[in-house]
Motif scaffolding. Structure first.
Motif, mmCIF file in Angstrom:
data_model
loop_
_atom_site.group_PDB
_atom_site.id
_atom_site.type_symbol
_atom_site.label_atom_id
_atom_site.label_comp_id
_atom_site.label_asym_id
_atom_site.label_seq_id
_atom_site.Cartn_x
_atom_site.Cartn_y
_atom_site.Cartn_z
ATOM 1 N N LYS A 91 39.017 34.042 27.971
ATOM 2 C CA LYS A 91 38.405 33.041 28.853
ATOM 3 C C LYS A 91 38.474 33.382 30.340
ATOM 4 O O LYS A 91 37.876 32.695 31.159
ATOM 5 C CB LYS A 91 39.091 31.681 28.646
ATOM 6 N N HIS A 92 39.238 34.404 30.704
ATOM 7 C CA HIS A 92 39.466 34.713 32.120
ATOM 8 C C HIS A 92 39.031 36.144 32.415
ATOM 9 O O HIS A 92 39.497 37.075 31.762
ATOM 10 C CB HIS A 92 40.942 34.530 32.474
ATOM 11 N N ILE A 93 38.160 36.289 33.411
ATOM 12 C CA ILE A 93 37.668 37.615 33.780
ATOM 13 C C ILE A 93 37.617 37.738 35.303
ATOM 14 O O ILE A 93 37.194 36.807 35.988
ATOM 15 C CB ILE A 93 36.293 37.897 33.139
ATOM 16 N N TRP A 94 38.115 38.840 35.798
ATOM 17 C CA TRP A 94 38.054 39.146 37.232
ATOM 18 C C TRP A 94 37.133 40.337 37.381
ATOM 19 O O TRP A 94 37.446 41.435 36.929
ATOM 20 C CB TRP A 94 39.435 39.489 37.771
ATOM 21 N N MET A 95 35.979 40.118 37.991
ATOM 22 C CA MET A 95 35.033 41.191 38.254
ATOM 23 C C MET A 95 35.392 41.765 39.612
ATOM 24 O O MET A 95 35.081 41.179 40.647
ATOM 25 C CB MET A 95 33.606 40.648 38.248
ATOM 26 N N GLN A 96 36.096 42.882 39.573
ATOM 27 C CA GLN A 96 36.547 43.504 40.810
ATOM 28 C C GLN A 96 35.341 43.833 41.676
ATOM 29 O O GLN A 96 34.264 44.156 41.166
ATOM 30 C CB GLN A 96 37.356 44.761 40.495
#
Length: 144
Positions: A91-96
């Motif tokens: 459920k958690h994504i960090w698009m650098q």
């Protein structure tokens, strides 16, 4: 700090997709998260190990689920990773920065994922030195 960032950083087992074997930004993120006490899982389609840690070819190949994902891949690959995260229940994504795309951001929103974008993870994981200054400016200038 934005709620999406706080929620992401509350996760403990984080995969870094696109991490390089021994250098580069993805490798720096992988090592910094580990130094900060996160359980980091390297994902690289072409590596068996990263910094002495067993590496997996894809999120689908993980023997145990992760709580969150950091993307450090070309923007053209990120929408597919967003879909894969949703399919795997991540459920958690960090698009650098440099990995995000308008399509990936919109897809994450449509799929109900907690997505962080237009922010450098190093500014928040352990903000010291130049990353601390970068975070201070980012927060005050309304970035992200």
């Amino acid at each position: 700090m934005q709620p999406a960032i706080t929620e992401f950083l509350a996760q403990r087992r984080i995969a870094v997709v696109g991490v390089s074997r021994n250098r580069g930004f993805g490798n720096a993120v992988f090592k910094k998260l580990a130094e900060c006490g996160y359980e980091t899982v390297p994902i690289n389609a072409n590596a068996d190990t990263v910094e002495g840690v067993r590496c997996f070819r894809s999120l689908a190949k993980l023997p145990a689920p992760v709580d969150a994902v950091v993307t450090v891949v070309p923007p053209s690959q990120t929408p597919g990773l967003v879909e894969e995260c949703a399919a795997l229940g991540i459920k958690h994504i960090w698009m650098q920065q440099g990995s995000e795309s308008k399509a990936a951001i919109e897809k994450a929103g449509a799929l109900g994922l907690n997505a962080v974008h237009h922010a450098c993870l190093l500014m928040y994981a352990d903000p010291r030195g130049i990353h601390g200054l970068h975070r201070w400016l980012h927060d005050r200038l309304g970035g992200g």
